[in-house]
Design a protein around this motif. Structure first.
Motif: not given
Length: 618
Positions: A267-282
């Protein structure tokens, strides 16, 4: 003997054994010592924190056969050895009646209780009635008990335990002593769990016990119940159960807080794609969106407390390594950012409770966290505008960081002055200078900054204006540029740009806007185009809608002019500059209006002049 769960096996038998309720136990011990015994008590508070337990200990202390100060009972604590104490502890005492008010809540049951209270105790000194879940009793039943509770026999004592004291009528509460129990502190629960682990010969990691204590959420009984379940599922080593952190997390269906630390770093780095990938794995591994949202809320709350009070603040009831993790995340954000993030997370968690497609709502909530980082405080926006009103209109100096520590790098500041934090993202998103920028949503902050319509009135003072706009909350309107600071551009350079914009508007069916633009006063300064038209601010809002703005922006880009523009009001511009009357394009609504017989007659009667014709249908 059958197995006894930990919550019952280790139930306190003395006031000193009760954790986290010193204010209650101290008062009751003093009352017993001074023989100041009330006839009615109300014990209220969170579940599993000792309300019924203290009621039983008080009943033992009242009916204990050994006098206070005797060798067998040196203090007001019950001796725990006499017949009365033993029977009360085992639940066999005749004169201590424990009633489940959730099932015996009617007026008939209370009438039987009232009738039985008239008789003296069979053996002990007091006849004690313990009403558990007392808030379940009906109003009629409470009214039947009211007179007995107000003037009870000397040998009767009522104790009511409840989690909802506000549901008990005020007439009942005013006749009893009310003790409000506190949630048990994290350290007190953790100490009790360590003691029980030693007694049960269980090998437990400190992090595992801390996780159990945190899961108890202030309830000792909840923590012991989860610990009982964890021991049953734990692997054995040399005949001893071993409690491990990962095993307990799997049992509880939770994820490590390291996951949420990674979330907030994205969120701090505004990395939307990385955030969505982490959520998808969970979620793909079986984690519930609602459970993830709940953990995220707790993690953000801990981060905010760490930001306010530091890593070792008493506001954090978590293990030491979790305190360090929360403090690291808090360094990435300011206090305002963390407050906003927690509010977004709470709203997302609340929506998941009654919405379908929980995954989609959780993804949307996480994306909102990223988008919220691009917002600027209103103070910074207004101070930037005030700085921009200097004579040379120079770029304002960069504002100091709002975070206490250095946050993750934000997008680079654009070269031209901008009041929107989205401007840098828009410039990076442009494929090439020849291509027009993508069309933002109408009324959004991005649309206003990227070159959309701004309305100003030269009759007002040169101060920023704020007006309500649907979906975006407010619109910031920069003050007009003073005439003496306008660089200006020769008419030869303006004419091709003006012609391109007029042609685009006329072709797109915005003839009224085309006429106003054609007869307006144009100025190009730096990266902005200023157009002063002969119309009121209200007319400008009606004429230049979102579609017209898009046509103007595209025409400016294709003509090689800056795509950012400003349309301001300049009433009487045509008369003051000596410009000719607006020409009505062939077949336009203005031509039809000017040729209308009624309009012509009105002009003749009143010696009137048609200044502008507005087509409200476009």
């Amino acid at each position: 003997m059958a197995y006894q769960v930990l919550a019952r096996k280790y139930r306190p038998q003395r006031f000193a054994d009760v954790a986290g309720q010193d204010h209650v136990t101290r008062t009751l011990l003093n009352a017993l010592t001074q023989q100041r015994i009330a006839h009615g008590y109300i014990f209220s508070g969170h579940r599993g924190i000792g309300k019924t337990t203290i009621a039983r200990i008080l009943a033992q202390a009242l009916n204990c056969r050994n006098a206070i100060g005797s060798p067998e009972r040196p203090t007001a604590e019950p001796c725990g050895m006499c017949v009365s104490c033993t029977e009360i502890r085992q639940g066999n005492a005749v004169d201590v009646i424990e009633i489940d008010a959730a099932t015996n809540r009617g007026i008939d049951e209370i009438r039987e209780l009232r009738d039985g209270a008239r008789y003296a105790p069979s053996r002990d000194k007091y006849k004690v009635y313990i009403l558990d879940e007392a808030h379940q009793i009906t109003d009629a039943a409470f009214n039947a008990l009211l007179k007995t509770l107000e003037e009870p026999p000397a040998h009767v004592i009522f104790m009511m335990a409840t989690t909802e004291p506000e549901s008990i009528p005020q007439t009942i509460r005013s006749r009893c002593q009310h003790f409000s129990f506190h949630a048990v502190k994290f350290e007190d629960i953790l100490t009790q769990l360590r003691t029980i682990a030693i007694e049960e010969q269980v090998t437990a990691e400190d992090a595992a016990l801390a996780l159990l204590a945190e899961a108890g959420d202030g309830s000792m009984r909840d923590a012991l119940s989860i610990m009982d379940q964890a021991i049953a599922s734990a692997p054995l080593e040399n005949g001893r159960a071993v409690l491990q952190t990962d095993q307990i997390r799997e049992l509880m269906g939770s994820v490590p807080n390291a996951v949420f630390e990674r979330f907030m770093e994205a969120v701090s780095a505004q990395a939307s794609a990385r955030l969505m990938e982490d959520l998808d794995r969970l979620i793909s591994s079986g984690n519930s969106p609602a459970a993830l949202a709940r953990q995220l809320v707790r993690y953000l709350r801990n981060c905010l407390m760490a930001k306010l009070g530091g890593e070792n603040t008493g506001l954090l009831e978590i293990a030491q390594d979790e305190r360090a993790r929360a403090a690291r995340t808090a360094l990435l954000f300011s206090e305002e950012d963390l407050t906003r993030n927690l509010q977004i997370a709470l709203r997302t968690f609340d929506e998941l409770n009654y919405r379908q497609e929980q995954r989609f709502h959780l993804e949307l909530g996480l994306l909102k966290l990223i988008q919220a980082q691009r917002l600027l405080p209103m103070e910074e926006i207004l101070s930037g505008l005030a700085t921009g009103n200097t004579a040379k209109r120079t770029n304002p100096a960069p504002a100091p960081s709002r975070a206490a520590a250095t946050p993750a790098p934000r997008p680079a500041t654009p070269a031209t002055p901008s009041i929107s934090p989205f401007a840098a993202s828009n410039q990076r998103a442009s494929a090439s200078p020849s291509e027009p920028p993508s069309q933002p949503l109408p009324g959004s902050s991005e649309a206003i900054t990227a070159g959309s319509l701004a309305i100003d009135d030269p009759t007002e003072e040169s101060t920023p204006q704020i007006e309500a706009v649907a979906d975006s909350g407010m619109r910031i309107v920069p003050p007009p540029i003073p005439p003496e600071t306008t660089a200006g551009t020769s008419a030869g350079n303006i004419d091709p740009i003006r012609a391109a914009v007029v042609n685009a508007l006329a072709t797109g069916g915005h003839s009224t806007a085309a006429v106003l633009i054609e007869d307006g006063k144009w100025n190009v300064e730096g990266g902005s185009v200023r157009i002063e038209v002969n119309a009121k601010a209200t007319m400008i809002r009606l004429t230049f809608n979102a579609v017209a703005e898009k046509l103007i922006r595209q025409a400016l880009s294709q003509a090689g002019a800056p795509s950012r523009f400003m349309i301001v009001s300049g009433e009487g511009l045509g008369n003051s500059t000596g410009a000719a009357k607006p020409r009505a394009p062939q077949g336009s609504i203005e031509q039809e209006a000017r040729a209308n017989p009624l309009v012509v007659q009105a002009q003749s009667i009143f010696n009137a002049e048609i200044v502008t014709v507005v087509d409200l249908r476009t």
